[in-house]
Design a protein around this motif. Sequence first.
Motif, mmCIF file in Angstrom:
data_model
loop_
_atom_site.group_PDB
_atom_site.id
_atom_site.type_symbol
_atom_site.label_atom_id
_atom_site.label_comp_id
_atom_site.label_asym_id
_atom_site.label_seq_id
_atom_site.Cartn_x
_atom_site.Cartn_y
_atom_site.Cartn_z
ATOM 1 N N SER A 86 0.829 -1.211 0.000
ATOM 2 C CA SER A 86 0.000 0.000 0.000
ATOM 3 C C SER A 86 0.858 1.254 0.000
ATOM 4 O O SER A 86 0.541 2.242 -0.656
ATOM 5 C CB SER A 86 -0.922 0.027 1.213
ATOM 6 N N ARG A 87 1.942 1.199 0.747
ATOM 7 C CA ARG A 87 2.834 2.352 0.816
ATOM 8 C C ARG A 87 3.491 2.624 -0.537
ATOM 9 O O ARG A 87 3.577 3.770 -0.983
ATOM 10 C CB ARG A 87 3.891 2.139 1.895
ATOM 11 N N VAL A 88 3.932 1.565 -1.223
ATOM 12 C CA VAL A 88 4.538 1.735 -2.547
ATOM 13 C C VAL A 88 3.525 2.327 -3.514
ATOM 14 O O VAL A 88 3.827 3.259 -4.259
ATOM 15 C CB VAL A 88 5.092 0.383 -3.071
ATOM 16 N N ARG B 197 1.647 7.066 -6.540
ATOM 17 C CA ARG B 197 0.589 8.028 -6.873
ATOM 18 C C ARG B 197 0.980 9.448 -6.468
ATOM 19 O O ARG B 197 0.703 10.403 -7.188
ATOM 20 C CB ARG B 197 -0.726 7.623 -6.214
ATOM 21 N N HIS B 198 1.644 9.589 -5.322
ATOM 22 C CA HIS B 198 2.102 10.914 -4.899
ATOM 23 C C HIS B 198 3.143 11.460 -5.866
ATOM 24 O O HIS B 198 3.114 12.654 -6.204
ATOM 25 C CB HIS B 198 2.683 10.864 -3.492
ATOM 26 N N ALA B 199 4.064 10.594 -6.306
ATOM 27 C CA ALA B 199 5.096 11.027 -7.265
ATOM 28 C C ALA B 199 4.446 11.467 -8.574
ATOM 29 O O ALA B 199 4.838 12.478 -9.168
ATOM 30 C CB ALA B 199 6.100 9.903 -7.507
ATOM 31 N N PRO C 73 -4.178 -0.576 -16.889
ATOM 32 C CA PRO C 73 -4.192 -1.436 -15.701
ATOM 33 C C PRO C 73 -3.711 -0.678 -14.494
ATOM 34 O O PRO C 73 -2.823 0.145 -14.571
ATOM 35 C CB PRO C 73 -3.214 -2.566 -16.066
ATOM 36 N N ARG C 74 -4.322 -0.958 -13.353
ATOM 37 C CA ARG C 74 -3.980 -0.253 -12.110
ATOM 38 C C ARG C 74 -3.160 -1.114 -11.173
ATOM 39 O O ARG C 74 -2.832 -0.717 -10.087
ATOM 40 C CB ARG C 74 -5.255 0.191 -11.404
ATOM 41 N N GLY C 75 -2.850 -2.335 -11.536
ATOM 42 C CA GLY C 75 -2.032 -3.173 -10.676
ATOM 43 C C GLY C 75 -2.804 -3.785 -9.513
ATOM 44 O O GLY C 75 -2.219 -4.219 -8.548
ATOM 45 N N ASP C 76 -4.157 -3.805 -9.610
ATOM 46 C CA ASP C 76 -4.932 -4.363 -8.512
ATOM 47 C C ASP C 76 -5.063 -5.878 -8.625
ATOM 48 O O ASP C 76 -5.437 -6.528 -7.683
ATOM 49 C CB ASP C 76 -6.363 -3.770 -8.518
ATOM 50 N N GLY C 77 -4.809 -6.436 -9.764
ATOM 51 C CA GLY C 77 -5.029 -7.862 -9.923
ATOM 52 C C GLY C 77 -3.832 -8.508 -10.329
ATOM 53 O O GLY C 77 -3.282 -9.448 -10.211
#
Length: 195
Positions: A115-117, A122-124, A191-195
Amino acid sequence: MAGFGASDLSAAFVEHRARLLDLVRRRLNPVLRKRFDPEDVLSAAYENAARRLDYFSAREDVPVYFKFRTVLLQTLVDLERRHLAAGARDAYREVGPEDSERPAEFAADITSPASRVDRDERHALLRRAVAALSESDRQVIVLRHFDGLGNGECAAILGIEPKAASIRHVRALERLQKKLTELSCFRKGAPRGDG
């Protein structure tokens, strides 16, 4: 702002003091709150600003609030370096009485590495998108979303009417959304990397 002197700095500081203090309260590392009162941090930032009158005289197109904000954020970074990264007494080990009564709250605040990564990425991305905006768009986004100021305060800082500030804000958000779409995983169908 040519010839910006100590009395000009003092008057501008009085005008923006409440906003700057609110910014300190929101940005001051919770660990450092055990050592520093927000008022002390604000005083240190003012002293740093007083040593940089040439900075306040330059770039007349940049509102003085942003110059104070920059000096204040640099002051906060310096405090963190000195007190959190130093080899002296570890500020992270200082525990106040209020801390020992809330262990469940601490556990709830722990972020998983994945979650932190994801959050850091997203912040970057957001930082890159905001940096790609024009100066006027960046200013209104920073004031409204990073500093949490209302439309009236934003208008006062920028020296424009509230309606103009509102219009500038909406247009800046539209351009920010476009930049985010251009740069990233916010692109439709990506893709959002959720799966």
